[in-house]
Design a protein around this motif. Structure first.
Motif, mmCIF file in Angstrom:
data_model
loop_
_atom_site.group_PDB
_atom_site.id
_atom_site.type_symbol
_atom_site.label_atom_id
_atom_site.label_comp_id
_atom_site.label_asym_id
_atom_site.label_seq_id
_atom_site.Cartn_x
_atom_site.Cartn_y
_atom_site.Cartn_z
ATOM 1 N N THR A 208 0.812 -1.218 0.000
ATOM 2 C CA THR A 208 0.000 0.000 0.000
ATOM 3 C C THR A 208 0.840 1.260 0.000
ATOM 4 O OG1 THR A 208 -0.110 0.043 2.418
ATOM 5 C CG2 THR A 208 -1.850 -1.175 1.252
ATOM 6 N N GLY A 209 2.086 1.174 0.515
ATOM 7 C CA GLY A 209 2.894 2.377 0.677
ATOM 8 C C GLY A 209 2.394 3.261 1.799
ATOM 9 N N VAL A 210 1.539 2.714 2.660
ATOM 10 C CA VAL A 210 0.938 3.463 3.767
ATOM 11 C C VAL A 210 1.011 2.603 5.026
ATOM 12 C CG1 VAL A 210 -1.133 4.599 4.653
ATOM 13 C CG2 VAL A 210 -0.659 4.610 2.188
ATOM 14 N N LEU A 211 1.562 3.169 6.113
ATOM 15 C CA LEU A 211 1.628 2.451 7.384
ATOM 16 C C LEU A 211 1.369 3.425 8.526
ATOM 17 C CD1 LEU A 211 4.830 0.246 6.806
ATOM 18 C CD2 LEU A 211 2.461 -0.572 6.874
ATOM 19 N N THR A 212 0.781 2.924 9.604
ATOM 20 C CA THR A 212 0.552 3.720 10.801
ATOM 21 C C THR A 212 1.703 3.510 11.786
ATOM 22 O OG1 THR A 212 -0.664 1.966 11.930
ATOM 23 C CG2 THR A 212 -1.942 3.445 10.508
ATOM 24 N N VAL A 213 1.707 4.309 12.846
ATOM 25 C CA VAL A 213 2.717 4.139 13.893
ATOM 26 C C VAL A 213 2.639 2.731 14.478
ATOM 27 C CG1 VAL A 213 3.453 4.892 16.170
ATOM 28 C CG2 VAL A 213 2.803 6.578 14.491
ATOM 29 N N ALA A 214 1.412 2.271 14.750
ATOM 30 C CA ALA A 214 1.249 0.946 15.353
ATOM 31 C C ALA A 214 1.802 -0.142 14.439
ATOM 32 C CB ALA A 214 -0.225 0.688 15.647
ATOM 33 N N GLU A 215 1.557 -0.020 13.145
ATOM 34 C CA GLU A 215 2.039 -1.030 12.198
ATOM 35 C C GLU A 215 3.564 -1.001 12.098
ATOM 36 O OE1 GLU A 215 -1.835 -1.157 9.199
ATOM 37 O OE2 GLU A 215 -0.275 0.370 8.941
ATOM 38 N N LEU A 216 4.147 0.188 12.073
ATOM 39 C CA LEU A 216 5.602 0.293 12.024
ATOM 40 C C LEU A 216 6.237 -0.218 13.307
ATOM 41 C CD1 LEU A 216 5.919 3.769 10.290
ATOM 42 C CD2 LEU A 216 6.825 1.618 9.403
ATOM 43 N N THR A 217 5.603 0.076 14.444
ATOM 44 C CA THR A 217 6.112 -0.404 15.730
ATOM 45 C C THR A 217 6.129 -1.930 15.773
ATOM 46 O OG1 THR A 217 5.310 1.572 16.879
ATOM 47 C CG2 THR A 217 5.737 -0.362 18.218
ATOM 48 N N GLU A 218 5.067 -2.535 15.273
ATOM 49 C CA GLU A 218 4.980 -3.995 15.264
ATOM 50 C C GLU A 218 6.012 -4.604 14.322
ATOM 51 O OE1 GLU A 218 1.709 -7.547 14.321
ATOM 52 O OE2 GLU A 218 1.136 -5.433 14.185
ATOM 53 N N ARG A 219 6.227 -3.988 13.176
ATOM 54 C CA ARG A 219 7.155 -4.558 12.188
ATOM 55 C C ARG A 219 8.615 -4.376 12.599
ATOM 56 N NH1 ARG A 219 5.243 -3.528 6.005
ATOM 57 N NH2 ARG A 219 7.322 -4.427 5.712
ATOM 58 N N LEU A 220 8.931 -3.247 13.223
ATOM 59 C CA LEU A 220 10.320 -2.945 13.545
ATOM 60 C C LEU A 220 10.692 -3.280 14.990
ATOM 61 C CD1 LEU A 220 10.709 0.473 11.673
ATOM 62 C CD2 LEU A 220 11.458 -1.793 10.944
ATOM 63 N N HIS A 221 9.681 -3.573 15.838
ATOM 64 C CA HIS A 221 9.921 -3.926 17.241
ATOM 65 C C HIS A 221 10.672 -2.807 17.972
ATOM 66 C CE1 HIS A 221 8.532 -7.928 16.224
ATOM 67 N NE2 HIS A 221 9.437 -7.988 15.256
ATOM 68 N N VAL A 222 10.231 -1.581 17.785
ATOM 69 C CA VAL A 222 10.810 -0.438 18.481
ATOM 70 C C VAL A 222 9.667 0.375 19.078
ATOM 71 C CG1 VAL A 222 12.840 -0.323 16.998
ATOM 72 C CG2 VAL A 222 10.803 0.969 16.369
ATOM 73 N N SER A 223 10.011 1.392 19.847
ATOM 74 C CA SER A 223 9.003 2.209 20.512
ATOM 75 C C SER A 223 8.391 3.212 19.530
ATOM 76 C CB SER A 223 9.625 2.967 21.681
ATOM 77 O OG SER A 223 10.560 3.928 21.191
ATOM 78 N N PRO A 224 7.159 3.669 19.819
ATOM 79 C CA PRO A 224 6.571 4.720 18.988
ATOM 80 C C PRO A 224 7.430 5.975 18.919
ATOM 81 C CG PRO A 224 4.897 3.722 20.387
ATOM 82 C CD PRO A 224 6.215 3.166 20.831
ATOM 83 N N ALA A 225 8.158 6.270 20.014
ATOM 84 C CA ALA A 225 9.028 7.454 19.998
ATOM 85 C C ALA A 225 10.123 7.310 18.953
ATOM 86 C CB ALA A 225 9.634 7.668 21.380
ATOM 87 N N SER A 226 10.677 6.104 18.811
ATOM 88 C CA SER A 226 11.708 5.872 17.804
ATOM 89 C C SER A 226 11.139 6.028 16.403
ATOM 90 C CB SER A 226 12.310 4.471 17.975
ATOM 91 O OG SER A 226 12.954 4.354 19.218
ATOM 92 N N ILE A 227 9.916 5.524 16.200
ATOM 93 C CA ILE A 227 9.252 5.681 14.897
ATOM 94 C C ILE A 227 9.052 7.152 14.589
ATOM 95 C CG2 ILE A 227 7.146 5.231 13.599
ATOM 96 C CD1 ILE A 227 8.849 2.754 14.000
#
Length: 248
Positions: free
Chosen positions: A118-137
């Motif tokens: 999709t080329g579209v991701l939310t903070v929650a989706e990026l956090t889950e994929r990268l295993h980092v904190s929302p602050a890092s995202i």
């Protein structure tokens, strides 16, 4: 690495921060990790006055040896399009490593967006994929937004990050601006060192090189954008099917 286990270098940074009297939050910022991670690490290994990096590392290794070996997990199943998730993750890692000049977290976010259908991701989706904190995202996205590689969209209460087909055009323009900054910086040195001195002549030549490179890069990027736009807009007319009547 952020989001993984603390390394010995991380523990040395924690110990140095404690010796300097830094707050846990400041130490966490230096490491790019949540404050809670730093707090647990210190509490588990002697507290703020007794923490030692070497002892903490040895204790962690000892605890790891005592843990039972995990049961082998089955290989991840292919996704809905039949792709191997491990191969996808390996490519994302390769893409992250090759994004030279981009901060590490920003490169990881960009790789995730670029490889998503999709080329579209939310903070929650990026956090889950990268295993980092929302602050890092947020930090990574902030850099990408600043240089124009992603844009933000609001979907109800959620913020989404979007990458589009012209991302590499904008990335190329970031490179041209960098070339122009080099040219201006080097040109300033000509006046300082003297235009007729060997150093001044060398700097003037370098400045001209960066100016020409900047012009060529900008022209190439614009040529790509126009060509890509023409290809995208050249949609062939649909052939009439048997039985279709004349257009109204």
């Amino acid at each position: 690495m952020p989001g993984g286990h603390l390394t010995y270098e991380d523990r040395r940074t924690i110990a140095e921060g404690l010796r300097e009297g830094l707050a846990y939050a400041e130490i966490a910022r230096r490491l790019g990790r949540p404050r809670s991670t730093v707090g647990r690490e210190i509490a588990r290994n002697g507290g703020p006055h007794g923490y030692r990096a070497d002892r903490a590392q040895q204790a962690t290794e000892w605890r790891a040896r005592r843990r039972p070996a995990p049961s082998p997990s089955p290989p991840p199943a292919a996704d809905a399009r039949g792709r191997d998730p491990e191969a996808v993750r390996a490519f994302e890692q390769l893409l992250t490593e090759r994004l030279g000049g981009v901060p590490a977290m920003a490169a990881r976010v960009l790789a995730c967006l670029f490889t998503s259908d999709t080329g579209v991701l939310t903070v929650a989706e990026l956090t889950e994929r990268l295993h980092v904190s929302p602050a890092s995202i947020s930090k990574g996205v902030g850099y990408l937004d600043q240089v124009g590689l992603v844009r933000r969209e609001r979907d109800n209460r959620r913020e989404r990050y979007v990458i589009d087909d012209e991302v590499w055009y904008r990335a190329w323009l970031v490179g041209t601006r960098s070339m122009m900054l080099w040219a201006e910086t080097v040109r300033a040195g000509v006046d300082v060192l003297g235009p007729d001195t060997p150093a001044g002549v060398r700097l003037r030549t370098a400045s001209r090189f960066f100016e020409l490179l900047n012009a060529d890069m900008a022209a190439a990027a614009e040529h790509f954008r126009q060509t890509f736009s023409l290809d995208r807009d050249a949609v062939p007319a649909q052939k009439p099917r048997p039985g279709d009547g004349p257009p109204a």
